[in-house]
Each structure stands twice: as C-alpha cells, then as structure tokens.
Design a protein around this motif. Sequence first.
Motif, PDB file in Angstrom:
ATOM      1  N   THR A   1       1.077  -1.098  -0.090  1.00 22.81           N
ATOM      2  CA  THR A   1       0.142  -0.083   0.037  1.00 22.81           C
ATOM      3  C   THR A   1       1.013   1.321   0.084  1.00 22.81           C
ATOM      4  O   THR A   1       0.195   2.228  -0.789  1.00 22.81           O
ATOM      5  CB  THR A   1      -1.434   0.305   1.463  1.00 22.81           C
ATOM      6  OG1 THR A   1      -0.377   0.274   2.365  1.00 22.81           O
ATOM      7  CG2 THR A   1      -2.098  -1.354   1.453  1.00 22.81           C
ATOM      8  N   ASP A   2       2.379   1.550   0.993  1.00 18.85           N
ATOM      9  CA  ASP A   2       3.463   2.736   0.822  1.00 18.85           C
ATOM     10  C   ASP A   2       3.315   2.360  -1.107  1.00 18.85           C
ATOM     11  O   ASP A   2       3.512   3.660  -1.408  1.00 18.85           O
ATOM     12  CB  ASP A   2       4.444   2.141   1.069  1.00 18.85           C
ATOM     13  CG  ASP A   2       4.005   2.213   2.463  1.00 18.85           C
ATOM     14  OD1 ASP A   2       3.004   2.634   3.391  1.00 18.85           O
ATOM     15  OD2 ASP A   2       4.647   2.139   3.905  1.00 18.85           O
ATOM     16  N   GLU A   3       3.974   1.188  -1.696  1.00 16.15           N
ATOM     17  CA  GLU A   3       4.341   1.600  -3.052  1.00 16.15           C
ATOM     18  C   GLU A   3       3.267   1.498  -4.017  1.00 16.15           C
ATOM     19  O   GLU A   3       3.221   2.978  -5.251  1.00 16.15           O
ATOM     20  CB  GLU A   3       4.669   0.007  -3.611  1.00 16.15           C
ATOM     21  CG  GLU A   3       5.547  -0.137  -4.541  1.00 16.15           C
ATOM     22  CD  GLU A   3       6.663   0.269  -5.188  1.00 16.15           C
ATOM     23  OE1 GLU A   3       7.137   1.000  -6.457  1.00 16.15           O
ATOM     24  OE2 GLU A   3       7.526   0.835  -3.723  1.00 16.15           O
ATOM     25  N   MET A   4       2.556   2.111  -3.838  1.00 19.20           N
ATOM     26  CA  MET A   4       0.685   2.335  -4.401  1.00 19.20           C
ATOM     27  C   MET A   4       0.634   3.502  -4.081  1.00 19.20           C
ATOM     28  O   MET A   4       0.469   4.608  -4.911  1.00 19.20           O
ATOM     29  CB  MET A   4      -0.727   1.587  -3.906  1.00 19.20           C
ATOM     30  CG  MET A   4      -0.410   0.272  -4.532  1.00 19.20           C
ATOM     31  SD  MET A   4      -2.314  -0.933  -3.774  1.00 19.20           S
ATOM     32  CE  MET A   4      -2.551  -1.771  -4.900  1.00 19.20           C
ATOM     33  N   GLU A   5       1.157   4.451  -3.025  1.00 17.39           N
ATOM     34  CA  GLU A   5       1.181   5.414  -2.497  1.00 17.39           C
ATOM     35  C   GLU A   5       2.007   5.834  -3.728  1.00 17.39           C
ATOM     36  O   GLU A   5       1.744   7.573  -4.049  1.00 17.39           O
ATOM     37  CB  GLU A   5       1.551   5.698  -1.518  1.00 17.39           C
ATOM     38  CG  GLU A   5      -0.157   5.716  -0.476  1.00 17.39           C
ATOM     39  CD  GLU A   5      -0.418   6.114   0.663  1.00 17.39           C
ATOM     40  OE1 GLU A   5      -1.307   6.509   1.381  1.00 17.39           O
ATOM     41  OE2 GLU A   5       0.868   6.030   1.324  1.00 17.39           O
ATOM     42  N   SER A   6       3.244   5.665  -4.051  1.00 16.25           N
ATOM     43  CA  SER A   6       4.203   6.155  -4.519  1.00 16.25           C
ATOM     44  C   SER A   6       4.187   6.136  -6.326  1.00 16.25           C
ATOM     45  O   SER A   6       4.321   6.221  -6.873  1.00 16.25           O
ATOM     46  CB  SER A   6       5.330   5.961  -4.058  1.00 16.25           C
ATOM     47  OG  SER A   6       6.410   6.423  -2.460  1.00 16.25           O
ATOM     48  N   ARG A   7       3.325   4.929  -6.480  1.00 19.53           N
ATOM     49  CA  ARG A   7       3.454   4.367  -8.022  1.00 19.53           C
ATOM     50  C   ARG A   7       1.653   4.036  -8.014  1.00 19.53           C
ATOM     51  O   ARG A   7       1.228   3.128  -8.054  1.00 19.53           O
ATOM     52  CB  ARG A   7       4.189   3.022  -8.129  1.00 19.53           C
ATOM     53  CG  ARG A   7       4.289   2.218  -9.385  1.00 19.53           C
ATOM     54  CD  ARG A   7       4.857   2.006  -9.636  1.00 19.53           C
ATOM     55  NE  ARG A   7       5.558   0.256  -8.175  1.00 19.53           N
ATOM     56  CZ  ARG A   7       5.380  -0.611  -9.010  1.00 19.53           C
ATOM     57  NH1 ARG A   7       4.484  -0.568 -10.223  1.00 19.53           N
ATOM     58  NH2 ARG A   7       5.492  -1.173  -7.880  1.00 19.53           N
ATOM     59  N   PRO A   8       1.227   5.481  -8.249  1.00 17.30           N
ATOM     60  CA  PRO A   8      -0.292   4.926  -8.373  1.00 17.30           C
ATOM     61  C   PRO A   8      -0.883   3.816  -9.794  1.00 17.30           C
ATOM     62  O   PRO A   8      -2.167   3.001  -9.613  1.00 17.30           O
ATOM     63  CB  PRO A   8      -0.981   6.667  -9.217  1.00 17.30           C
ATOM     64  CG  PRO A   8      -0.436   7.352  -8.173  1.00 17.30           C
ATOM     65  CD  PRO A   8       1.655   6.430  -8.584  1.00 17.30           C
ATOM     66  N   ASP A   9      -0.191   3.772 -10.262  1.00 20.89           N
ATOM     67  CA  ASP A   9      -0.718   3.021 -11.965  1.00 20.89           C
ATOM     68  C   ASP A   9      -0.303   1.607 -11.219  1.00 20.89           C
ATOM     69  O   ASP A   9      -0.970   0.067 -11.682  1.00 20.89           O
ATOM     70  CB  ASP A   9       0.838   2.854 -13.233  1.00 20.89           C
ATOM     71  CG  ASP A   9       2.020   2.169 -11.777  1.00 20.89           C
ATOM     72  OD1 ASP A   9       2.492   2.923 -11.618  1.00 20.89           O
ATOM     73  OD2 ASP A   9       2.630   1.533 -12.894  1.00 20.89           O
ATOM     74  N   LEU A  10       0.131   0.945  -9.585  1.00 22.98           N
ATOM     75  CA  LEU A  10       0.016  -0.166  -9.526  1.00 22.98           C
ATOM     76  C   LEU A  10      -1.596  -0.442  -9.015  1.00 22.98           C
ATOM     77  O   LEU A  10      -2.115  -1.679  -8.584  1.00 22.98           O
ATOM     78  CB  LEU A  10       1.079  -0.381  -7.975  1.00 22.98           C
ATOM     79  CG  LEU A  10       1.003  -1.562  -7.643  1.00 22.98           C
ATOM     80  CD1 LEU A  10       2.006  -2.974  -8.394  1.00 22.98           C
ATOM     81  CD2 LEU A  10       1.773  -1.338  -6.930  1.00 22.98           C
ATOM     82  N   VAL A  11      -2.133   1.530  -8.384  1.00 27.72           N
ATOM     83  CA  VAL A  11      -3.792   0.812  -7.663  1.00 27.72           C
ATOM     84  C   VAL A  11      -4.111   0.074  -9.057  1.00 27.72           C
ATOM     85  O   VAL A  11      -5.145  -0.123  -8.988  1.00 27.72           O
ATOM     86  CB  VAL A  11      -3.739   2.175  -7.071  1.00 27.72           C
ATOM     87  CG1 VAL A  11      -5.549   2.275  -6.669  1.00 27.72           C
ATOM     88  CG2 VAL A  11      -2.796   2.486  -5.810  1.00 27.72           C
ATOM     89  N   GLN A  12      -4.602   1.296 -10.195  1.00 28.91           N
ATOM     90  CA  GLN A  12      -4.871   0.932 -11.695  1.00 28.91           C
ATOM     91  C   GLN A  12      -4.816  -0.803 -11.763  1.00 28.91           C
ATOM     92  O   GLN A  12      -5.620  -1.070 -12.268  1.00 28.91           O
ATOM     93  CB  GLN A  12      -4.968   1.497 -12.230  1.00 28.91           C
ATOM     94  CG  GLN A  12      -4.856   3.322 -11.749  1.00 28.91           C
ATOM     95  CD  GLN A  12      -4.527   4.196 -13.271  1.00 28.91           C
ATOM     96  OE1 GLN A  12      -5.005   3.758 -14.740  1.00 28.91           O
ATOM     97  NE2 GLN A  12      -3.437   4.802 -12.687  1.00 28.91           N
TER      98      GLN A  12
END
Length: 747
Positions: free
Chosen positions: A681-692
């Motif tokens: 979840t921390d990585e997602m905040e730095s890399r929004p494409d991972l959320v997508q």
Amino acid sequence: MTKFRLLAVATLAISFASTIQAASPTQYVTTTSYGSEVYTVSSAFPTSDFSSMDYQPKGHEAEPRPAVPMLSSGQFNDSLVNPTMLPTAAPSSEIALPSASADLASSVGNNTDQYQNQVMSNLTSIFNQTGQSECQMCIDAVKLGQQAARTVPSMVPGMLVKLCVQYNYTESADVQKDCESQFGAAQLGGVYTQLLSYANLTEASSSVNYICSNLVDSQPCNRPEPPVLDTDFLTNWFNGTLIAPANITSRSKQTGPAQNNTLRTLHVSDFHLDPRYLVGSEAACDNGECCRSDSYNSSLWSQMDFQPGSLPMANISEPANYWGAYECNPPWALVEAGMQGITGIANKSGSIDLGIFTGDLTTHDSDAHNSQDLIKYSEQSLYDLFHRHMGNTTMVVALGNHDTAPADEAALGSLPDGLSNQTSWDYDNVASLVQSEGWGNDTTAQSIRSHYGGYSISPRQGLRVIAVNSDFWYKKNFFNYINTDEPDASGMLRWLTDELQAAETLNERAWIVGHVPTGWDGSDALDAPTNLFYHIVSRYSHTIAHIFFGHTHEDQFQVFYNVTNGNSTSASRKTQDAVANAFLGPSLTPLHNVQPSLRVYEVDPQTYEVMDYQQYFTPISEFANLTQTGPTWHLLYSARATYGNFSASQAANKYMGGVALDNGQWPASAPLNGTFWAAVTDEMESRPDLVQLHNLYQGRNSPRSPSCDSPECQAAKVCYMRSGSSSLGRACAQGYGSVQSGFSPNS
C-alpha cells in the motif's frame, strides 16, 4: 415515495437495498491480454463425474442436470432444479415464528383482524406526527412492531405483505407477487417477526438505532458510534494476556516438518451454482435473476406473467450462453469447467496439497425460490466434485451467507421458543458431508454441529485451520440485531479465541477461514464483532499465519495492525505496525461483470506462510465462440512478480517494510505476510499505476471493470486495503469498493 411508505414499510419490512457501491468513475478499462494458457476444458460435459444424469442434452442447446444423491438415501428430485418449474414460495415446513406472549395474546383473543387494523392505524398516527424526526418515527414504529410480533406473531408476515403491496415497496411490475415472495412467512417474514419479537429495544440498547440505520433503506437514524472494548473486558477475554508473552513472540515460526517443496494450496470461493440456468434465456435482464426462465429485459418485453421459458428470441437482448454470462450465476457447464480447471492446473503445475473453500455454493436468488433442499443439493453436489477432482486432499470449507435458507440468516443458539436450532439442519448436513468426504472425523463433525458450521482441523503437523461462520458479523443476518451491544452474541468469537489459544499453547501456526470479510470498505460487516475480531487477530498475530475470506467476488486483500486499546479505529495503519493480512479470494461466478477464477498458493511447509500465489481466470467474452472446446484457463498474474517491486517507495524514502530489499525487490526468502501487503500500500501511494493494476485484477481483467485513475479512487482503494474492521473501512471515502458496476454480492 411518501413518508408513510418510506418509513412504515421499510421499518417493518427491512430493506433489500444494495450496500456496496461501484467505483464512481465510468470509464472502462479494456484489455485483450489474457496471459499464458494453462488448461483448456473439453467441450463435452463430463458425465463420468456423476453416477447418472437426470437430463443430458445432445449438445449445448441446454444445460445438463446430473442426478445428485442425498446423504440418507435416494437422490434429489429433478423437479427441484428443472429450469421451467420455479417454485413460488419456500416450503411451509420451513416457517419459523416466535411464540406469542400469553398476556398480550389474551388481550386480543380472537379479534386478530381488529387488532391488525389497530396496529395499522397506530402506524399511520406515528408517521403523521408533526415536529417529530424521522429517526424517532422509525424507533416508535419498530417498538410498535415488537408489540405486534409479541401479541400475534403469525399476523406479522401478512401485515408486511399488505404494507408492501399497499405502498408498492418493491417498485416492480408484479407488486403482489414480489411482496409475497419477499415477505411471506416461509421467506423473510418469519425472520423479521423473530427480530421484532426478540430485539433488545430498551433505552440503554443500541439495537433499535442499528436497525433504523443499517436495515432501513432511508437510514433515518445515524449509525451509533463504533463500540469500544474496555480494559476489563479485554483482560477477561484474553485471560489476562492482552499481548502475546515474550516467549511466544520470540520463538520460531517454523512448526512444520522440513521439506524441499512448497505446499500448494487451492483457494476457491463463491461458486454460486445455478442448476436452474436456462440456455437461451435473457442474460441481460432487468427483472428477476438473469439466465432464468422467468427473467426478462423490459426494453423488449413488458408482460408480467408468461410461461417460463416461453420468451420469443426476438424479445431477448442477450441469449444466455451454455458456458455462462457476465450477469448470471454459473450453470453446470461453467461449474464443471472450474472443476476440470482445478485438475488441469494441478496436472500442469503440481498437485494440490490442501484446499480451502471460503463459502457460497448456492445461487443468488429470491427466497421464494430458495429452500433447505436446494442448499443441501448444492452442498452435496459441489463437495462431491471437490473430492472427485482433488482426490484425498483435504478441503476446509466455510459456510457463506448464501449457504442457508433463507439466505443470510444464521440463528443464534440462545433464542427462546425452541428456535435456537432452526438452522441446525444446515450444520448437520455439512458435518455429515465433511465426514463422508474424508475431510474430518467424528470430532470434526461434532464441532461443526456445535459451532454453527465452524470447526478446526490440523491437516498437517504444526498447522491448525479454523473455519468460522462469518454470518455472525454479517450486516444482513437480522439475528445479529437482537442485541447489537454484545460483540459475540453467538459465542463464535469466544470459540475462535480458544482455538487460537490452543494453537499458541501447542506451538502451531493457524489459518482462519471465513466468508464475509471483516473490513475492506466497511459495507458488509458490523462494528462490534469486527472490532473484537480485530483485537483477537492482534493478540494472536504471532500464531496466525494468514486469514482467508471470500464474499465480495473480487480479488482484494486487507491488512491488520497492532491494537490493544479496545478501539480498532485507532489502529495506526503504519506499515511497521502491521501484524496480519487477509486474502479475499475471487469468485468462480461471473456475477456481476467479473471473470471466473481459481487461485493456488505456494506455502512455506514449515511456517505455513504464503510465499507466492498464482491467479487463474477464464474470459467470459470468449464463451460465445466456443464450439470445439470448452473455456480456457489462463494464468493472470503471480503475486510476488506483480507486487514485489518496492523501488518507487524506496526511492521516495517511504519504504517501511523492515525487510532488506534485493535490488528493490522483496527478497525471495520473505513471505507475503501482513508487513508485505502493508508495504504494497505504501508502494501504491508512490506508484499509482499499481493501484490501477490492482483495480483491473479485482475483476480478473474484466472488460467491464470501471477504471481507477483518479486520485480520489486510488486513495480510497489504499484505505480499504488498510482496513480490517467495519469501522475502519467506513472511515475511508465511500463509493470505490467494488468493480461490479453497482452490484452488491450480498443482494
């Protein structure tokens, strides 16, 4: 909708409103990337999986109907699942009503009709009061309903039907039919009557406020503040040890025998077999359950009554395919494709050592179409198939909210009037099946009967798998509203705690297997029991290796963080405080707009922690073109390869995983545990494409999944992932929880 209709009907006839909202962006993600092919199913139906067939079509013009044996003797009658012989009500033998209060009943005598008219008149007076808040109106109406339920309980279901018809509560074309199917005594009318009769509606109780906030669609009352467990309660609950002793937290997590190969564990969920699926029926309906003989799309058909299965092809917008459809529960052909997929994946990638099923065998349907026999049919047929396709491999099964009749309802063991055992037929059936399939012994069967379908087994040295009945924190189990101040009215969580304590004492790792998740966006579970569950997970986090849920139909996860102060909402949600995680396994059913899926975990044989998993799926969009073969199962992604890169958060100095990375990658020797998923979840905040990407995988690459490309959606998703209790999930921005285009899996 008039105020009287809104409150009078909704108050007494608890709402069927959907509780999960779709992600608000309407742009769809489109992709043709299916991943590598793993196994292609045969075009022919595998009749050898059954002793005989009640009906076998020549080709794909209709669904097969296998002969399914009953546990006692004989087999289920084919009329139970004949697609053109839909029942109009559950059997009258399944009606369960509370007893009347002798004093109240004597005051009415034989003047039931006069008393009913008086109740209706009093309801009218309540809702015609001026200067009264809608919340107080709802509370007064519920209390009046309680008096009626305690005076003449047999009258209440009929009252609900009359109110529903009078005020067109269903807003359907055939109001009388729909009202009777919903509120009849054999359906939910009996459950509502019990709730009204038994609920603690005293001034000190929160039950009435929860009823008027959670169960009435207009939500006239504000939801009560999430409860906090005081220190005395927690001290008593954990027998004086609010945190695990030092000798427990310092000892090795290696409890299994040393071996070279990882353990392969199958996780399947939400099959929702629809044995009444009708090939060629309306697959894009807006009336009824799609792919059924009585469903239709009102843009092409307007007649309320027609002979089941008689719609002309010209009046069907999307004919139901033999293999299944996006808006439908799976037919026998798709369920068998899933079973063959399990065998095919095992043959290609390695045998399965253990299986878990996180609930919901039975189709979504009106309770008028549901029955105890339909539940037993689904359990018998699918458990038999799991056994056939997995051989002697143990399958641990948890009950889902649709694995009972009426759906969602699990009765408390403390009910009066002899009604505490009204759902025991289900636990008895599952107990006998688990034993007959070779997945448990006499002790296992007795546990299932004693703990609402819950049981604990040790399929391997040093591992304890605990299956729980999550209906006792499910929002739509109306028995949970009898006393909402009690976090464990059923005793299920007391038993779970005792099992975890036994595992801790014996130096075992534990898996918890259930159906309804405790958190995510907070739309499915209740505050008090999930707050207690959260504290149980925190206390035994050194013993718990993983938690497995289903229910949402989507590929999700949730992280638990350390908390000891009685309030899960206060958990820090910082990665360094993460203590556990839950995998939310996606469904086999494509309903609504997702792709059928299977999952296999790679598990460390000594710590019983997940090291990786492979997610498989089959694309519904290909089904219409299948002639020579059946569906193809594809590998969608590997968890470690997809989520194991923390380079962005590391570069931003936001990586807090506490594990030394290997060139930005999660090291191969480290498990995919709570810390890993919190760091994701921390990585997602730095890399929004991972959320997508995660959003796309929620629906398994479905071309109908809404995108998640706005900052608001992405922040909400990350918040859900960090929410292991209902109150935590509701603290997140709402409206982005599901990718199913407005569908609620609890409907």
